[in-house]
Design a protein around this motif. Structure first.
Motif, mmCIF file in Angstrom:
data_model
loop_
_atom_site.group_PDB
_atom_site.id
_atom_site.type_symbol
_atom_site.label_atom_id
_atom_site.label_comp_id
_atom_site.label_asym_id
_atom_site.label_seq_id
_atom_site.Cartn_x
_atom_site.Cartn_y
_atom_site.Cartn_z
ATOM 1 N N ARG A 9 35.949 43.260 88.010
ATOM 2 C CA ARG A 9 35.484 42.760 89.207
ATOM 3 C C ARG A 9 36.322 41.778 89.792
ATOM 4 O O ARG A 9 36.732 40.902 88.897
ATOM 5 C CB ARG A 9 34.002 42.339 89.244
ATOM 6 C CG ARG A 9 33.597 41.187 88.594
ATOM 7 C CD ARG A 9 32.199 40.955 88.212
ATOM 8 N NE ARG A 9 31.396 40.307 89.099
ATOM 9 C CZ ARG A 9 30.055 40.061 89.066
ATOM 10 N NH1 ARG A 9 29.383 40.458 87.964
ATOM 11 N NH2 ARG A 9 29.303 39.315 89.824
ATOM 12 N N SER A 10 36.014 41.593 91.095
ATOM 13 C CA SER A 10 36.756 40.473 91.746
ATOM 14 C C SER A 10 35.896 39.211 91.893
ATOM 15 O O SER A 10 34.897 39.223 92.456
ATOM 16 C CB SER A 10 37.424 40.790 93.130
ATOM 17 O OG SER A 10 38.086 39.700 93.641
ATOM 18 N N ALA A 17 42.088 28.666 90.986
ATOM 19 C CA ALA A 17 41.863 28.191 92.336
ATOM 20 C C ALA A 17 42.026 29.317 93.350
ATOM 21 O O ALA A 17 42.396 29.017 94.610
ATOM 22 C CB ALA A 17 42.728 27.007 92.850
ATOM 23 N N GLY A 18 41.586 30.521 92.998
ATOM 24 C CA GLY A 18 41.595 31.455 93.925
ATOM 25 C C GLY A 18 40.852 33.001 93.492
ATOM 26 O O GLY A 18 40.189 32.789 92.385
ATOM 27 N N THR A 42 41.548 37.719 84.352
ATOM 28 C CA THR A 42 42.674 38.400 83.775
ATOM 29 C C THR A 42 43.897 37.486 83.822
ATOM 30 O O THR A 42 44.920 38.073 83.017
ATOM 31 C CB THR A 42 42.996 39.775 84.437
ATOM 32 O OG1 THR A 42 43.077 39.625 85.817
ATOM 33 C CG2 THR A 42 41.629 40.737 84.280
ATOM 34 N N ASP A 43 44.109 36.690 84.694
ATOM 35 C CA ASP A 43 45.366 35.708 84.830
ATOM 36 C C ASP A 43 45.309 34.513 83.847
ATOM 37 O O ASP A 43 46.422 34.492 82.994
ATOM 38 C CB ASP A 43 45.493 35.263 86.174
ATOM 39 C CG ASP A 43 45.776 36.375 87.368
ATOM 40 O OD1 ASP A 43 46.241 37.412 86.911
ATOM 41 O OD2 ASP A 43 45.680 36.133 88.426
ATOM 42 N N CYS A 44 44.236 33.800 83.787
ATOM 43 C CA CYS A 44 44.376 32.786 83.002
ATOM 44 C C CYS A 44 43.485 32.624 81.775
ATOM 45 O O CYS A 44 43.414 31.884 80.635
ATOM 46 C CB CYS A 44 44.051 31.267 83.721
ATOM 47 S SG CYS A 44 42.314 31.147 84.055
ATOM 48 N N GLY A 45 42.612 33.750 81.523
ATOM 49 C CA GLY A 45 41.747 33.813 80.419
ATOM 50 C C GLY A 45 40.389 32.948 80.463
ATOM 51 O O GLY A 45 39.688 32.970 79.548
ATOM 52 N N LEU A 46 40.062 32.451 81.680
ATOM 53 C CA LEU A 46 38.854 31.603 81.794
ATOM 54 C C LEU A 46 37.544 32.325 81.484
ATOM 55 O O LEU A 46 37.574 33.460 82.050
ATOM 56 C CB LEU A 46 38.813 30.686 83.150
ATOM 57 C CG LEU A 46 37.680 30.256 83.272
ATOM 58 C CD1 LEU A 46 37.482 28.519 82.642
ATOM 59 C CD2 LEU A 46 37.385 29.711 84.749
#
Length: 67
Positions: A9-10, A17-18, A42-46
């Motif tokens: 999901r988005s 920050a996006g 999926t980008d930073c793993g947060l």
């Protein structure tokens, strides 16, 4: 082989920050498929908790005195 991630999901990622895609890992807490509130960017793993936990409804037993 079992997949490690189930849903996408988005959402807004505070670290990136996006708007980013979030994946839902397979739940080890016993939630039904696609109902676990744990998600990861999926980008930073947060890892984030999206949504309120599902709490089973309480049931009451009516006890009456014998006539």
């Amino acid at each position: 082989m079992t997949a490690l991630w189930s849903s996408l999901r988005s959402e807004h990622c505070p670290d990136c920050a996006g708007e980013r895609m979030f994946e839902q890992p397979l739940c080890v807490d016993g939630h039904e498929p696609d109902t676990c509130p744990d998600w990861a960017c999926t980008d930073c793993g947060l890892a984030v908790f999206l949504g309120a936990p599902q709490v089973p409804a309480r049931t009451r037993t009516l006890v009456t005195a014998a006539a």
